[in-house]
Design a protein around this motif. Structure first.
Motif, PDB file in Angstrom:
ATOM      1  N   GLY A 136       0.820  -1.205   0.000  1.00  0.00           N
ATOM      2  CA  GLY A 136       0.000   0.000   0.000  1.00  0.00           C
ATOM      3  C   GLY A 136       0.856   1.257   0.000  1.00  0.00           C
ATOM      4  N   MET A 137       1.929   1.257   0.811  1.00  0.00           N
ATOM      5  CA  MET A 137       2.833   2.404   0.852  1.00  0.00           C
ATOM      6  C   MET A 137       3.555   2.573  -0.482  1.00  0.00           C
ATOM      7  N   SER A 138       3.871   1.457  -1.135  1.00  0.00           N
ATOM      8  CA  SER A 138       4.519   1.528  -2.451  1.00  0.00           C
ATOM      9  C   SER A 138       3.629   2.264  -3.448  1.00  0.00           C
TER      10      SER A 138
ATOM     11  N   ASP B 196       9.394   1.480  -5.682  1.00  0.00           N
ATOM     12  CA  ASP B 196       9.744   0.166  -6.245  1.00  0.00           C
ATOM     13  C   ASP B 196      10.276  -0.759  -5.165  1.00  0.00           C
ATOM     14  N   PHE B 197      11.153  -0.231  -4.313  1.00  0.00           N
ATOM     15  CA  PHE B 197      11.781  -1.077  -3.302  1.00  0.00           C
ATOM     16  C   PHE B 197      10.827  -1.412  -2.156  1.00  0.00           C
ATOM     17  N   LEU B 198       9.819  -0.563  -1.935  1.00  0.00           N
ATOM     18  CA  LEU B 198       8.796  -0.938  -0.955  1.00  0.00           C
ATOM     19  C   LEU B 198       8.010  -2.152  -1.436  1.00  0.00           C
ATOM     20  N   LEU B 199       7.794  -2.246  -2.733  1.00  0.00           N
ATOM     21  CA  LEU B 199       7.134  -3.433  -3.285  1.00  0.00           C
ATOM     22  C   LEU B 199       7.986  -4.675  -3.018  1.00  0.00           C
ATOM     23  N   LEU B 200       9.310  -4.541  -3.251  1.00  0.00           N
ATOM     24  CA  LEU B 200      10.223  -5.647  -2.965  1.00  0.00           C
ATOM     25  C   LEU B 200      10.244  -5.962  -1.478  1.00  0.00           C
TER      26      LEU B 200
ATOM     27  N   CYS C 144      14.388  -8.847 -10.330  1.00  0.00           N
ATOM     28  CA  CYS C 144      15.299  -9.988 -10.137  1.00  0.00           C
ATOM     29  C   CYS C 144      15.317 -10.432  -8.677  1.00  0.00           C
ATOM     30  N   ALA C 145      15.308  -9.459  -7.760  1.00  0.00           N
ATOM     31  CA  ALA C 145      15.307  -9.808  -6.337  1.00  0.00           C
ATOM     32  C   ALA C 145      14.026 -10.527  -5.938  1.00  0.00           C
ATOM     33  N   ILE C 146      12.895 -10.141  -6.518  1.00  0.00           N
ATOM     34  CA  ILE C 146      11.624 -10.807  -6.211  1.00  0.00           C
ATOM     35  C   ILE C 146      11.663 -12.258  -6.670  1.00  0.00           C
TER      36      ILE C 146
END
Length: 375
Positions: free
Chosen positions: A43-45, A79-83, A144-146
């Motif tokens: 949600g924050m992402s 983007d990184f909050l999604l990760l 890639c990290a996901i």
């Protein structure tokens, strides 16, 4: 001939409304299930991406290095909050220190041209290009990290999310290539990513919403195919996988705990259950290491099917299993195993014949005095 080109403010508004809608969905879901904090990250992402889109509306008027860097940093952080949410979903620590590098790199890469290049037009163009490269790079890194952060059976929704993010990378590169060709490409750095948003925002967020649902479905399925006490696969799962396991390179190990009734009678059923669960956990680890399948047939009878290179390797694996009950200092009753070993023959399409051979071998092991392997 008149060709209508979508205007960037309208597309940005569409992206803003869509991402705010998904932010609301994730935050409402999190408010109802506070322990599922990955929903808060997602949600924050979305909310931060909406803030970044609003920032781009004022960026063209400001051209301020600090404002531009902050805005691109907000989008990169989204983007990184999604990760981070995906890592939290996987039971890992959400934040890792390395994540700060691409985020700060995005901010610096956008601000430097605005501060170092004297020509305002050239500075703005260079800043837009470095910003597009940075955001595309952040998307690719997160994708890639996901993929790499998931379990061995990475789910379809996770793959949808990752590949959706990966698609942003080529789009940013294409927009840069068109932009630098000349006047006909003006505005492509903003237009192409906004056009892609209209499709991929839905793909990404629906993939995120489906990720917990897929795990819940897998847990329900596992519950139907797992033994509730030991966690080993049950007969139903074994029957479903029988044809796939009936391969000539596989060996079948029929395992019986010696005098298990005596353990129950002497130490109680709680101690017997502890023996079963401890034993099953250890053999399950062996099965995973061998890419095999470990099944509780019932009571104290189990079967392990695993690939083996030859007869020698099969016997070595059987001995490894037989020596598992080393419970020194564990507080559990001591016990031993009998193992009947057979190999699947070429041309066999089920495990029934291999099971029959292993069963005969198991009786020989018991007749030989228990704590034995017979093949």
């Amino acid at each position: 001939m008149f060709v209508h080109t979508p205007d960037i403010p309208t597309l940005r508004l569409c992206s803003l409304l869509a991402t705010l809608s998904y932010a609301t969905i994730f935050l409402v879901l999190w408010a109802r299930r506070r322990n599922e904090t990955y929903l808060l990250y997602w949600g924050m992402s979305s909310a931060l991406y909406a803030a970044g889109l609003l920032g781009f509306e004022t960026l063209n008027a400001l051209y301020a290095p600090i404002g531009a860097a902050l805005n691109y940093g907000i989008v990169a952080l989204s983007d990184f909050l999604l990760l981070m949410g995906m890592r939290r979903f996987d039971g890992k620590r959400p934040f890792a220190l390395w994540m700060t590098v691409p985020i700060l790199g995005s901010m610096i890469g956008v601000a430097l041209p605005l501060m170092a290049i004297a020509d305002p037009a050239a500075a703005l163009m260079t800043s837009h290009i470095t910003g597009a490269l940075a955001l595309g790079g952040c998307m690719v890194i997160c994708a890639c990290a996901i993929l790499l952060s998931g379990d061995r059976e990475t789910g379809t929704p996770r793959k949808i999310v990752a590949f959706g993010m990966l698609l942003y990378g080529p789009t940013y590169l294409l927009s840069i290539w068109i932009e630098i060709r000349g006047p006909l490409g003006a505005g492509m750095l903003d237009l192409l990513p906004m056009l892609q948003d209209q499709v991929l925002l839905g793909v990404l967020n629906l993939g995120l919403l489906a990720t917990p649902w897929e795990r819940a479905l897998r847990e329900v399925t596992d519950a139907a195919y797992r033994d509730p006490l030991t966690g080993a696969w049950n007969r139903t799962a074994f029957k479903q996988q029988e044809a796939a396991l009936a391969l000539p390179q596989n060996s079948l190990f029929l395992i019986d705990i010696d005098h298990f009734k005596t353990i129950n009678d002497t130490y109680g059923h709680a101690a017997g259950d502890a023996v079963l669960t401890t034993f099953a956990a250890r053999i399950e680890a062996v099965a995973r290491a061998r890419d095999g399948m470990f099944v509780r047939l019932g009571g104290d009878e189990f079967v392990l099917v695993a690939p083996t290179a030859d007869d020698t390797d099969a016997l070595a694996l059987a001995e490894q299993v037989r020596t598992v009950p080393d419970l020194t200092g564990s507080g559990l009753p001591r016990y031993s195993l009998c193992i009947g070993l057979s190999r699947v023959h070429g041309g066999e399409t089920t495990l029934s014949l291999a099971m029959a051979r292993a069963d005969r071998s198991l009786y020989r092991a018991k007749a030989a005095g228990r704590d034995q392997v017979a093949a």
